[in-house]
Design an enzyme around this catalytic site. Structure first.
Site, PDB file in Angstrom:
ATOM      1  N   GLU A  83       0.808  -1.217   0.000  1.00 21.83           N
ATOM      2  CA  GLU A  83       0.000   0.000   0.000  1.00 21.83           C
ATOM      3  C   GLU A  83       0.848   1.277   0.000  1.00 21.83           C
ATOM      4  O   GLU A  83       0.392   2.327   0.453  1.00 21.83           O
ATOM      5  CB  GLU A  83      -0.944  -0.003   1.193  1.00 21.83           C
ATOM      6  N   HIS A 102      -0.416   5.055   8.046  1.00 17.23           N
ATOM      7  CA  HIS A 102      -1.537   4.184   7.685  1.00 17.23           C
ATOM      8  C   HIS A 102      -1.534   2.979   8.616  1.00 17.23           C
ATOM      9  O   HIS A 102      -0.554   2.225   8.667  1.00 17.23           O
ATOM     10  CB  HIS A 102      -1.438   3.709   6.230  1.00 17.23           C
ATOM     11  N   HIS A 104      -4.301   0.072  11.121  1.00 15.05           N
ATOM     12  CA  HIS A 104      -5.588  -0.616  11.198  1.00 15.05           C
ATOM     13  C   HIS A 104      -6.078  -0.661  12.651  1.00 15.05           C
ATOM     14  O   HIS A 104      -5.994  -1.710  13.295  1.00 15.05           O
ATOM     15  CB  HIS A 104      -5.456  -2.058  10.679  1.00 15.05           C
ATOM     16  N   HIS A 170     -11.229  -1.468   6.968  1.00 18.43           N
ATOM     17  CA  HIS A 170      -9.806  -1.537   6.666  1.00 18.43           C
ATOM     18  C   HIS A 170      -8.977  -0.814   7.732  1.00 18.43           C
ATOM     19  O   HIS A 170      -8.313  -1.467   8.536  1.00 18.43           O
ATOM     20  CB  HIS A 170      -9.599  -0.926   5.267  1.00 18.43           C
TER      21      HIS A 170
HETATM   22 ZN   LIG Z   1      -3.996  -1.189   5.121  1.00 16.98          ZN
END
Ligand SMILES: [Zn+2]
Length: 245
Positions: A83, A102, A104, A170
């Protein structure tokens, strides 16, 4: 040419240890990045056979990639995360950004699963948290891995010029003018979700009064994007999470 980038790598690694140590992400998933001063490199937590997991990230686990997400240097057993396009597209489209996170975090992800918005339900408890809501928290409606340029571009358009973006089923992405800012924003967003979650368990959360929202809106306009307490909050959570050790 050898680049002296130890400091940049150390800082990105520390942010990873903090977010992992605070349980804000799931095992090995998630990455923090920082754009180099000359704008040509992105230092990012790597994935691959030799990765250690977010909370155990060391400076050696941080690789350099170019603005297209291609690895420039770093250990052999490490590669750019799938990603990486979240990061490259935000840097390409927003020159003011120095760092992207980023992760989760389960507390935030559950809100995207039940499609409940995060609302201004507290004020003085954490003005920085209510500030995020008043700025607007966009939601990226797809639940797939952002693994190519098309999706990276689409995601960056949904996030727009905001500091946060929820990703349905996500995780979250946050961004800022420094690693410290992007990290503290992620922590605040998570806390907003934690408090909202508890409030939903107890009853129906009520928004704070309109007149108070107006006060916070005015304060927002006055500080014009400055994040005054970031340094102190960063140091506190660095110690609490064990990332300093
Ligand atoms: Zn992710």
């Amino acid at each position: 040419m050898t680049v002296d980038d130890r400091e940049e790598r150390e800082l990105v690694a520390k942010s990873c240890r903090m977010l992992g140590g605070l349980d804000l992400t799931k095992a090995a998933t998630g990455h923090v990045s920082q754009r180099s001063a000359d704008g040509k490199r992105i230092y990012i937590r790597a994935r691959g056979p030799d990765e250690l997991g977010v909370r155990y990230t060391t400076a050696d686990q941080i690789i350099a990639v170019d603005l297209d997400g291609k690895k420039i240097d770093g250990a052999d057993g490490l590669a750019a995360p799938q990603e990486v396009f979240i990061h490259t597209w935000l840097y390409k489209t927003r020159p003011e950004l120095k760092s992207v996170v980023h992760i989760h975090p389960v507390s935030v992800v559950v809100f995207t699963i039940v499609d409940k918005p995060l609302e201004p339900i507290f004020g003085a408890y954490d003005p920085g948290g209510v500030d995020l809501v008043l700025e607007g928290i966009p939601v990226y409606g797809r639940s797939i891995t952002i693994s190519n340029d098309t999706l990276g571009k689409e995601f960056s358009q949904v996030m727009g010029n905001k500091r946060t973006c929820l990703m349905r089923g996500h995780g979250i992405t946050t961004a800022g003018a420094s690693v410290q800012e992007a990290t503290v924003t992620a922590i605040r967003l998570n806390e907003l979700a934690e408090v909202s979650y508890r409030a939903h368990l107890l009853g129906t959360p009520k928004r704070i009064p309109d007149e108070d929202i107006e006060v916070f809106q005015k304060a927002r306009a006055k500080k014009a994007g400055a994040q005054p307490h970031v340094g102190a909050i960063w140091r506190y959570y660095a110690k609490l999470s064990g990332a300093d050790d």
